[in-house]
Design a protein around this motif. Sequence first.
Motif, PDB file in Angstrom:
ATOM      1  N   SER A  21       0.852  -1.195   0.000  1.00  0.00           N
ATOM      2  CA  SER A  21       0.000   0.000   0.000  1.00  0.00           C
ATOM      3  C   SER A  21       0.881   1.236   0.000  1.00  0.00           C
ATOM      4  CB  SER A  21      -0.905   0.008   1.237  1.00  0.00           C
ATOM      5  OG  SER A  21      -0.135   0.204   2.403  1.00  0.00           O
ATOM      6  N   VAL A  22       0.270   2.364  -0.241  1.00  0.00           N
ATOM      7  CA  VAL A  22       1.010   3.626  -0.224  1.00  0.00           C
ATOM      8  C   VAL A  22       1.493   3.930   1.194  1.00  0.00           C
ATOM      9  CG1 VAL A  22       0.849   6.102  -0.682  1.00  0.00           C
ATOM     10  CG2 VAL A  22      -0.200   4.494  -2.252  1.00  0.00           C
ATOM     11  N   ALA A  23       0.691   3.577   2.189  1.00  0.00           N
ATOM     12  CA  ALA A  23       1.108   3.781   3.582  1.00  0.00           C
ATOM     13  C   ALA A  23       2.346   2.934   3.897  1.00  0.00           C
ATOM     14  CB  ALA A  23      -0.031   3.451   4.535  1.00  0.00           C
ATOM     15  N   ASP A  24       2.368   1.683   3.400  1.00  0.00           N
ATOM     16  CA  ASP A  24       3.546   0.834   3.577  1.00  0.00           C
ATOM     17  C   ASP A  24       4.753   1.445   2.868  1.00  0.00           C
ATOM     18  OD1 ASP A  24       1.989  -1.037   4.931  1.00  0.00           O
ATOM     19  OD2 ASP A  24       1.829  -2.398   3.211  1.00  0.00           O
ATOM     20  N   ALA A  25       4.533   1.982   1.677  1.00  0.00           N
ATOM     21  CA  ALA A  25       5.615   2.601   0.913  1.00  0.00           C
ATOM     22  C   ALA A  25       6.193   3.786   1.675  1.00  0.00           C
ATOM     23  CB  ALA A  25       5.117   3.036  -0.463  1.00  0.00           C
ATOM     24  N   GLU A  26       5.318   4.552   2.308  1.00  0.00           N
ATOM     25  CA  GLU A  26       5.787   5.699   3.103  1.00  0.00           C
ATOM     26  C   GLU A  26       6.703   5.220   4.225  1.00  0.00           C
ATOM     27  OE1 GLU A  26       3.782   9.676   4.945  1.00  0.00           O
ATOM     28  OE2 GLU A  26       2.818   7.777   5.462  1.00  0.00           O
ATOM     29  N   THR A  27       6.331   4.133   4.878  1.00  0.00           N
ATOM     30  CA  THR A  27       7.162   3.563   5.940  1.00  0.00           C
ATOM     31  C   THR A  27       8.473   3.037   5.369  1.00  0.00           C
ATOM     32  OG1 THR A  27       5.204   2.947   7.197  1.00  0.00           O
ATOM     33  CG2 THR A  27       7.232   1.801   7.751  1.00  0.00           C
ATOM     34  N   ALA A  28       8.400   2.353   4.239  1.00  0.00           N
ATOM     35  CA  ALA A  28       9.594   1.771   3.618  1.00  0.00           C
ATOM     36  C   ALA A  28      10.599   2.843   3.213  1.00  0.00           C
ATOM     37  CB  ALA A  28       9.197   0.943   2.400  1.00  0.00           C
ATOM     38  N   VAL A  48       4.546   9.568  -3.138  1.00  0.00           N
ATOM     39  CA  VAL A  48       3.965   8.801  -2.032  1.00  0.00           C
ATOM     40  C   VAL A  48       3.391   9.747  -0.983  1.00  0.00           C
ATOM     41  CG1 VAL A  48       4.547   7.290  -0.084  1.00  0.00           C
ATOM     42  CG2 VAL A  48       5.306   6.700  -2.394  1.00  0.00           C
ATOM     43  N   ARG A  49       4.121  10.801  -0.660  1.00  0.00           N
ATOM     44  CA  ARG A  49       3.633  11.782   0.317  1.00  0.00           C
ATOM     45  C   ARG A  49       2.328  12.426  -0.172  1.00  0.00           C
ATOM     46  NH1 ARG A  49       7.947  14.308   0.670  1.00  0.00           N
ATOM     47  NH2 ARG A  49       7.542  15.914  -0.863  1.00  0.00           N
ATOM     48  N   LEU A  50       2.283  12.797  -1.464  1.00  0.00           N
ATOM     49  CA  LEU A  50       1.070  13.393  -2.023  1.00  0.00           C
ATOM     50  C   LEU A  50      -0.092  12.405  -2.030  1.00  0.00           C
ATOM     51  CD1 LEU A  50       2.550  15.440  -5.011  1.00  0.00           C
ATOM     52  CD2 LEU A  50       1.638  16.329  -2.850  1.00  0.00           C
ATOM     53  N   ALA A  51       0.204  11.129  -2.298  1.00  0.00           N
ATOM     54  CA  ALA A  51      -0.853  10.105  -2.310  1.00  0.00           C
ATOM     55  C   ALA A  51      -1.412   9.895  -0.908  1.00  0.00           C
ATOM     56  CB  ALA A  51      -0.316   8.795  -2.872  1.00  0.00           C
ATOM     57  N   VAL A  52      -0.555   9.905   0.083  1.00  0.00           N
ATOM     58  CA  VAL A  52      -1.014   9.768   1.475  1.00  0.00           C
ATOM     59  C   VAL A  52      -1.898  10.952   1.853  1.00  0.00           C
ATOM     60  CG1 VAL A  52      -0.240   9.782   3.886  1.00  0.00           C
ATOM     61  CG2 VAL A  52       0.883   8.291   2.231  1.00  0.00           C
ATOM     62  N   GLU A  53      -1.533  12.132   1.369  1.00  0.00           N
ATOM     63  CA  GLU A  53      -2.331  13.331   1.640  1.00  0.00           C
ATOM     64  C   GLU A  53      -3.622  13.360   0.828  1.00  0.00           C
ATOM     65  OE1 GLU A  53       0.361  16.490   0.697  1.00  0.00           O
ATOM     66  OE2 GLU A  53       1.585  16.166   2.480  1.00  0.00           O
ATOM     67  N   GLY A  54      -3.689  12.557  -0.236  1.00  0.00           N
ATOM     68  CA  GLY A  54      -4.899  12.483  -1.038  1.00  0.00           C
ATOM     69  C   GLY A  54      -4.895  13.333  -2.290  1.00  0.00           C
ATOM     70  N   SER A  55      -3.751  13.921  -2.634  1.00  0.00           N
ATOM     71  CA  SER A  55      -3.719  14.790  -3.815  1.00  0.00           C
ATOM     72  C   SER A  55      -2.971  14.164  -5.000  1.00  0.00           C
ATOM     73  CB  SER A  55      -3.107  16.148  -3.458  1.00  0.00           C
ATOM     74  OG  SER A  55      -1.798  15.981  -2.967  1.00  0.00           O
ATOM     75  N   CYS A  56      -2.696  12.863  -4.928  1.00  0.00           N
ATOM     76  CA  CYS A  56      -2.044  12.156  -6.027  1.00  0.00           C
ATOM     77  C   CYS A  56      -2.669  10.769  -6.115  1.00  0.00           C
ATOM     78  CB  CYS A  56      -0.542  12.048  -5.760  1.00  0.00           C
ATOM     79  SG  CYS A  56       0.364  11.056  -6.975  1.00  0.00           S
ATOM     80  N   CYS A  57      -2.724  10.252  -7.319  1.00  0.00           N
ATOM     81  CA  CYS A  57      -3.258   8.908  -7.537  1.00  0.00           C
ATOM     82  C   CYS A  57      -2.349   7.877  -6.845  1.00  0.00           C
ATOM     83  CB  CYS A  57      -3.332   8.633  -9.031  1.00  0.00           C
ATOM     84  SG  CYS A  57      -3.783   6.942  -9.437  1.00  0.00           S
ATOM     85  N   PRO A  58      -2.900   7.049  -5.967  1.00  0.00           N
ATOM     86  CA  PRO A  58      -2.078   6.050  -5.277  1.00  0.00           C
ATOM     87  C   PRO A  58      -1.338   5.107  -6.238  1.00  0.00           C
ATOM     88  CG  PRO A  58      -4.193   6.238  -4.189  1.00  0.00           C
ATOM     89  CD  PRO A  58      -4.273   7.046  -5.457  1.00  0.00           C
ATOM     90  N   ARG A  59      -1.972   4.725  -7.341  1.00  0.00           N
ATOM     91  CA  ARG A  59      -1.318   3.818  -8.288  1.00  0.00           C
ATOM     92  C   ARG A  59      -0.069   4.468  -8.880  1.00  0.00           C
ATOM     93  NH1 ARG A  59      -1.924  -0.744  -9.821  1.00  0.00           N
ATOM     94  NH2 ARG A  59      -4.073  -0.977  -9.186  1.00  0.00           N
ATOM     95  N   THR A  60      -0.152   5.732  -9.228  1.00  0.00           N
ATOM     96  CA  THR A  60       1.002   6.451  -9.778  1.00  0.00           C
ATOM     97  C   THR A  60       2.142   6.473  -8.767  1.00  0.00           C
ATOM     98  OG1 THR A  60      -0.451   7.842 -11.115  1.00  0.00           O
ATOM     99  CG2 THR A  60       1.782   8.663 -10.718  1.00  0.00           C
ATOM    100  N   ALA A  61       1.812   6.754  -7.518  1.00  0.00           N
ATOM    101  CA  ALA A  61       2.828   6.814  -6.465  1.00  0.00           C
ATOM    102  C   ALA A  61       3.451   5.443  -6.233  1.00  0.00           C
ATOM    103  CB  ALA A  61       2.209   7.343  -5.172  1.00  0.00           C
TER     104      ALA A  61
END
Length: 93
Positions: A21-28, A48-61
């Motif tokens: 997940s994007v949250a896991d990626a942020e931790t990694a 990844v930071r933008l996806a966690v904040e909701g302003s970027c597509c998670p798949r792209t991140a």
Amino acid sequence: MTAFMPITLRFCDNKTMLVGSVADAETALRHQWPDKTAPAYMEAARLVRLAVEGSCCPRTAFEAFSKTARQQGVLVVKPRSRAHDWLDAAAGP
């Protein structure tokens, strides 16, 4: 359940992590990477930071994250299972 097909990473300190997940990626991204100053790493971290904040597509991140993991050699590549071959054969050309 993970948002994406999980990938396994092995960091410079030889620790491994399953990322799905994007949250896991942020931790990694906080673990030891070969080059945290590389442009691809910095771009993945930003997305990844933008996806966690909701302003970027998670798949792209997640794709950017996976790409930089592959480039830096921390992505653990596992051989395809026989089940993949069976599914490919069943799907046909």
